[in-house]
Write a protein that holds these residues in place. Structure first.
Motif, short mmCIF file in Angstrom:
data_model
loop_
_atom_site.label_atom_id
_atom_site.label_comp_id
_atom_site.label_asym_id
_atom_site.label_seq_id
_atom_site.Cartn_x
_atom_site.Cartn_y
_atom_site.Cartn_z
N UNK A 54 0.59 -1.19 0.21
CA UNK A 54 0.42 0.21 -0.33
C UNK A 54 1.03 1.24 -0.20
N UNK A 55 1.75 1.19 0.52
CA UNK A 55 2.69 2.46 0.64
C UNK A 55 4.16 2.21 -0.53
N UNK A 56 3.64 1.68 -0.79
CA UNK A 56 4.49 1.23 -1.96
C UNK A 56 3.74 2.11 -3.14
N UNK A 57 2.31 1.67 -3.30
CA UNK A 57 0.98 1.76 -4.40
C UNK A 57 1.21 3.75 -4.00
N UNK A 58 1.44 3.93 -2.78
CA UNK A 58 0.99 5.79 -2.79
C UNK A 58 1.95 6.38 -2.91
N UNK A 59 3.15 5.74 -2.44
CA UNK A 59 4.39 6.67 -2.97
C UNK A 59 4.52 6.54 -4.54
N UNK A 101 5.45 9.32 -7.59
CA UNK A 101 6.24 9.23 -8.26
C UNK A 101 5.92 9.90 -10.06
N UNK A 102 5.14 8.72 -10.10
CA UNK A 102 3.98 9.20 -11.88
C UNK A 102 3.76 10.21 -11.88
N UNK A 103 3.20 10.55 -10.37
CA UNK A 103 3.02 12.22 -11.52
C UNK A 103 4.27 13.38 -11.48
N UNK A 104 4.86 12.73 -10.62
CA UNK A 104 5.58 13.60 -10.94
C UNK A 104 6.35 13.77 -12.69
N UNK A 105 6.59 12.72 -13.11
CA UNK A 105 7.59 11.82 -13.98
C UNK A 105 6.72 12.36 -14.76
N UNK A 106 5.20 12.45 -14.59
CA UNK A 106 4.31 13.12 -15.95
C UNK A 106 4.58 14.61 -16.32
#
Lengths: 340, 483
Positions: free
Chosen positions: A11-16, A24-29
């Motif tokens: 869950x924590x990994x998903x949240x990160x 990370x995904x949002x930042x990468x985008x």
């Protein structure tokens, strides 16, 4: 307990990874989006600069300027057309009003930021251009206006380029290059082209700056020998091409040659200040003016530090020590001053 | 401007256009041209209308003095001699009043105050907290700190008032220029040898922002007055004892000088590094005015340096020493699970401490003695007694003390597990650790920036850990190899 741990961990990994805005995904985008925008803006900048200088922008010139492949340049132009920033006429890209406004803002932000770095920070000269290349994409038009106001609405950047007004036209690079200047005619350096970077670095290393006075001594196909602010310099024509000048009809070469620098003054000699070099900017310039290094002031070498540098000068009844680099920025007359 | 179709509007447009056109033709910054013209005009007016009595523009006395003080032959020797004399006067002169204050405030005052507390029936914890903790720490700081500062600062201010210090900056500027600093940094470093907090305040004389920050951040590398006694004590007890008694004093002095020189070297190295990394974009302008010499105003100088510098620094130190004293007493006297807080901390910190060639006691001492370097050794002694469980020394749990003879200190610390490596590393760590809280607070007040305060605090600390760890590593390598 044994089962809870992996669940919590994943869950924590998903949240990160997937957290909105900060994951990370949002930042990468976001980073990808910024990179695409920077590419678009750089392309528009290339178009407006070509137009201002009367050159024709093509697919190849764009690919060359942005250092991308022709295929990428083509898809980039397509993207610009889709966004209604660019239109095509006879297969050549032309700016539409929205694209022109965006390009003008980027150029304006770039030149304002260079002015800011030159006037109000101690960032070394060679970093002005690269830093402005990044910052030009991050400043909003409002921030650019605020910066212009803070700098006293400068008209030219430190390289001598005109800073375009918020809504106006971009002026082309100023006139004549040093290559085409007539020998033995005083000229004023108006602009040092900051691209390509390798050429610019060499010109800066030679100490050339807009605002310096110069005249060509002799010209051959392989080199241009010229006088500039007290020194003789030699440049290959390909380098001299990036130095832009305008004539100085009010001066004769004899007036120029009479100038030298305070650092060359012999102990106990005295002379008069002619002015500060254009290479002296921002706080440094104001400080020297405050200390009394204004045109007409009599200066005398008082003493030299036992370490060889700095040197103490008597100016307007006080003694001020200056380092060699600073004394190199103060133009003085080569004639001995009799007395005040 | 409101657009209007009438004739005057188009005229004003024309004027604006003309102004714009003219502005484009002027090279450089328009404002600076105006400033330059104003200065020039003012100078011309003054030249015409102000007459001065016909005398030499500069007294010949000043000129000859300058030629001696900045000459290639005499400039540096005179400078070194003057400062050596100044430090000698400070150190020898401070001993007597220090001993006297210590007798008054610690030997007499402490037991007298304890007596009063006991006679009014105060509970033992309150007496310990207020008298053994808060009062004793403050008394210690005052008695060690006050006399040297009261001597050093007036001497320094006298030289400043006379006009000599700018000449020192003039002579040394070349050295500092290489590392990116300003010649005046020599003066603030010199001031730092007296007290870092005062050194940081003194950086106000540097008007260039980058050079001033450099001087502030590196000031801590000047071994301050509060750390000299620690250096001398440890060097004498541990290093002096390694050689025959005749050479002991010499070896100890050489060791302390090396540490101080290391500090000066680091000042240059760190300045060099910072001016090329963190401080690269800060504005830098050099200027150094050399004012005329004048006879120092002795009494006024004495008064202002005592009020502005000595009492100012002392007051801040006292403000921080009071709570620190309380904390020192508390960590030794508050028990959790059968052990005092101090013992818990020391047990946890011991592996790290031993790894870098120190120990848990020293680390704890540096944590709780942040307010003043002067109380590090008393705290170390108190904590060592507590952890070794020695019965016949010390003044009670949480009560700082000092031993009269160096041998006794040596025996106690050896019992606490100290080796020569511990001693060497303590000397290094005493040079390279965070500034005292007074200095940290002063840095914050002077820079107004949490960022630069953090840098000035953590940079020396990190350096200290690295240097100590490297020393310990090299030491073990060398001492294992021959065997």
């Amino acid at each position: 307990m044994n089962h809870a741990l992996p669940v919590v961990a994943s869950l924590i990994a998903m949240a990160v990874v997937f957290w909105p805005r900060y994951g990370l995904w949002a930042r990468w985008q976001l980073a990808q989006e910024l990179a695409r925008r920077i590419r678009r803006e750089d392309a528009l900048k290339h178009l407006i600069k070509s137009e201002a200088n009367g050159r024709v922008a093509t697919l190849n010139s764009l690919a060359g300027a942005l250092q991308i492949s022709a295929a990428n340049a083509a898809s980039l132009l397509e993207e610009l057309e889709e966004r209604e920033l660019v239109t095509f006429e006879d297969g050549r890209p032309l700016l539409r009003p929205a694209g022109r406004a965006m390009a003008l803002h980027v150029v304006r932000a770039h030149r304002l930021w260079e002015s800011y770095l030159a006037e109000q920070t101690g960032v070394p000269e060679l970093e002005w251009h690269p830093r402005a290349e990044e910052r030009e994409h991050l400043l909003t038009p409002e921030e650019a206006d605020a910066l212009a106001a803070r700098l006293g609405h400068p008209t030219r950047d430190p390289h001598g380029d005109v800073i375009p007004p918020p809504h106006g036209d971009l002026e082309g690079d100023p006139g004549q290059s040093l290559n085409t200047a007539a020998p033995q005619t005083p000229v004023l350096i108006t602009h040092i082209e900051d691209e390509p970077d390798t050429v610019y670095r060499q010109l800066v290393a030679l100490g050339l700056r807009p605002g310096m006075r110069a005249f060509v001594i002799e010209k051959t196909p392989s080199r241009v020998r010229f006088w500039v602010d007290g020194n003789e310099q030699i440049l290959a024509p390909i380098l001299a091409q990036n130095v832009f000048v305008r004539p100085l009809p009010e001066f004769r070469t004899e007036d120029l040659v009479e100038e030298e620098f305070l650092s060359g003054l012999k102990p106990q000699a005295r002379t008069r200040v002619i002015g500060l070099s254009p290479a002296c900017r921002g706080q440094e310039r104001r400080r020297l003016l405050d200390l009394g290094f204004v045109p007409g002031t009599v200066v005398e070498v008082e003493m030299i530090s036992p370490a060889g540098d700095p040197t103490a000068y008597r100016v307007r009844g006080t003694i001020v020590a200056l380092r060699r680099e600073q004394a190199n920025l103060i133009r003085v007359s080569s004639k001995e001053a009799s007395d005040r | 401007m409101p657009p209007s179709p009438s004739q005057p509007a188009s005229q004003s447009d024309q004027i604006l256009a003309a102004a714009k056109q003219w502005r484009q033709q002027i090279p450089g910054d328009l404002h600076e041209h105006v400033v330059e013209a104003i200065y020039g005009q003012a100078a011309r007016i003054a030249e015409r209308s102000v007459s001065s009595p016909s005398q030499a523009a500069r007294p010949t006395f000043d000129r000859s003095l300058d030629h001696i003080l900045t000459s290639k032959l005499w400039g540096f020797p005179i400078m070194i001699l003057l400062f050596a004399v100044m430090f000698w006067i400070t150190i020898t002169g401070a001993n007597i009043p220090s001993a006297w204050l210590s007798w008054l405030l610690i030997d007499q005052g402490h037991s007298w105050l304890r007596g009063i507390f006991q006679s009014v029936g105060s509970p033992e914890w309150l007496t310990g907290f207020v008298v053994d903790g808060m009062y004793l720490a403050t008394a210690w700081v005052v008695s060690v700190m006050l006399p040297p500062m009261a001597i050093f600062f007036p001497l320094f201010t006298l030289l400043e008032d006379f006009g000599y210090l700018p000449r020192v900056a003039f002579n040394l500027d070349r050295l500092f220029k290489v590392s990116g600093g300003h010649g005046k940094q020599a003066m603030t470093t010199m001031m730092g040898f007296g007290c870092n907090a005062a050194g940081v305040v003194a950086t106000r004389i540097i008007d260039s922002p980058r050079e001033r920050l450099l001087a502030i951040i590196t000031n801590n590398f000047a071994l301050c007055n509060g750390r000299w006694p620690t250096q001398f004590l440890i060097a004498t007890v541990f290093l002096g004892s390694l050689v025959p008694a005749v050479l002991a004093g010499l070896v100890a002095a050489a060791a302390v000088t090396s540490v101080a020189m290391l500090g000066v070297l680091l000042t240059f190295l760190v300045s060099w590094g910072l001016s090329r990394t963190l401080l690269k974009g800060e504005v830098s302008t050099f200027s150094l005015e050399l004012p005329p010499y004048r006879p120092p105003r002795f009494w006024q100088t004495l008064y202002t340096s005592l009020i502005d510098r000595t009492l100012f620094v002392l007051w801040r130190a006292v403000v921080f020493a009071l709570p620190a004293g309380a904390v020192i007493w508390l960590v030794a006297n508050v028990y959790v699970g059968g052990e005092s807080l101090a013992e818990h901390f020391i047990r946890v910190a011991d592996p790290l401490g031993l790894f870098i060639g120190l120990n848990g006691v020293i680390l704890l001492a540096y944590v709780i003695a942040i307010p003043a370097n002067e109380i590090v050794i008393p705290t170390v002694l108190m904590l060592t007694v507590m952890t070794t469980g020695l019965q016949d020394v010390g003044a009670g749990t949480g009560v700082m003390f000092e031993l009269q003879s160096g041998d006794a200190v040596g025996q106690l610390l050896t019992a606490g597990g100290w080796t020569t490596l511990t001693a060497v590393n303590l000397m290094l760590f005493s040079l390279l650790h965070n500034p005292c809280s007074t200095t940290i607070y002063t840095i914050y007040r002077e820079t107004g920036s949490a960022k630069w305060t953090m840098v000035s605090t953590l940079l020396p600390l990190a350096l200290g850990f690295v240097v100590c760890a490297l020393t310990a590593w090299g030491w073990r390598l060398l001492s294992v190899a021959p065997g």
